[in-house]
Scaffold this active site. Structure first.
Site, mmCIF file in Angstrom:
data_model
loop_
_atom_site.group_PDB
_atom_site.id
_atom_site.type_symbol
_atom_site.label_atom_id
_atom_site.label_comp_id
_atom_site.label_asym_id
_atom_site.label_seq_id
_atom_site.Cartn_x
_atom_site.Cartn_y
_atom_site.Cartn_z
ATOM 1 N N TYR A 190 4.858 -0.665 7.276
ATOM 2 C CA TYR A 190 3.752 -1.506 7.740
ATOM 3 C C TYR A 190 3.607 -2.746 6.860
ATOM 4 C CZ TYR A 190 -0.966 -2.684 9.376
ATOM 5 O OH TYR A 190 -2.062 -3.329 9.904
ATOM 6 N N ASN A 194 0.854 -1.188 0.000
ATOM 7 C CA ASN A 194 0.000 0.000 0.000
ATOM 8 C C ASN A 194 0.890 1.237 0.000
ATOM 9 O OD1 ASN A 194 -2.551 1.256 0.005
ATOM 10 N ND2 ASN A 194 -2.410 1.662 2.195
#
Length: 212
Positions: free
Chosen positions: A120, A114
Site C-alpha cells: 500500500y 507503515n
C-alpha cells in the site's frame, strides 16, 4: 457528476446520496478497455470531463515476509495502475480543450510508510510520483494535477477499531481526533476550484497534524 465503481449498485447509491444530478457508472479501473468505454459513456451522457478524482483504492496488508505476489499485484493494479489508466484516458480530452483538473487520493502512508503495508505504501508513494510527473507534462495545456494525502479518516476501514486503539491513534494526531470524509472532500473541492488556479504538482496532507 459521474460516480464510478466496480459495483454498479453501489455507484448508484453514492450518486443518489450526492444528488446534484450525479450518475453512477460501472468500471474496473484495472481494465484499460473498460476505462476507455466508461470515459466515452460519461462524456456522451454528461459532457466533457473537467475534473477527475482518482480515489479507487484497496489494501491487502501483510508483513513483507508473508506478503504474496497476488497481494502485491492486487494493490498495485488498483491503486497505481488504475490511476495511470484513468488519467491517461481522461487527459486526452482535457488536452484538446486545454483545461482540466486531476486530483489523486494518496495517503500519508505513501510519505512515511507503515508496518505491514509495504504494498500500500509503495502504491501511494508511486501515485505521488505519478502526480508530480504528469503535472509537469500537462501544465502547458493548462491542466492542473495534484494529490491529497489523508491521514486516518473515519471510514468503514477504521470503524472496527477498538476504543483503546482509537484513543492511542488519536494521541498521535495534533488535533486529537480522526479526520472525516468531509475534511478530505474539502481539500479536493479546493484543488478542483479556481481558488487553486496556481497550484499544481502538490501534495496536500490532510492528517490533523499527525505527520509534521
Amino acid at each position: 457528476m459521474a460516480v464510478l465503481d466496480r459495483d454498479y449498485e453501489h455507484a448508484l447509491e453514492v450518486a443518489a446520496a450526492i444528488a446534484c444530478g450525479a450518475t453512477g457508472f460501472r468500471v474496473d479501473v484495472t481494465d484499460p478497455a473498460a476505462i476507455e468505454a466508461c470515459v466515452a459513456a460519461v462524456e456522451r451522457d454528461l459532457g466533457p470531463i473537467e475534473v477527475l478524482v482518482n480515489n479507487a483504492g484497496i489494501t491487502r496488508d501483510s508483513l513483507l515476509a508473508r506478503l504474496s505476489e497476488e497481494q502485491w499485484d492486487a494493490v498495485m493494479d488498483v491503486n497505481l495502475k488504475g490511476a495511470y489508466l484513468t488519467m491517461k484516458a481522461v487527459s486526452r480530452g482535457m488536452m484538446k480543450r486545454r483545461s482540466g483538473r486531476i486530483i489523486n487520493i494518496a495517503s500519508i502512508v505513501g510519505l512515511v510508510g507503515n508496518k505491514g503495508q509495504s504494498n500500500y505504501a509503495a502504491s501511494k508513494a508511486g501515485l505521488i510520483g505519478l502526480t508530480k510527473a504528469v503535472a509537469k507534462e500537462l501544465a502547458p495545456r493548462n491542466i492542473r494535477v495534484n494529490a491529497v494525502a489523508p491521514g486516518f479518516i473515519e471510514t468503514d476501514m477504521t470503524a472496527g477499531l477498538s476504543a483503546e486503539a482509537r484513543e492511542a491513534l488519536s494521541a498521535q494526531i495534533a488535533l486529537g481526533r480522526l479526520g472525516t470524509a468531509q475534511d478530505v472532500a474539502s481539500a479536493v473541492a479546493f484543488l478542483a476550484s479556481d481558488a487553486a488556479a496556481y497550484i499544481t504538482g502538490q501534495v496536500i496532507v490532510v492528517d490533523g497534524g499527525m505527520v509534521m
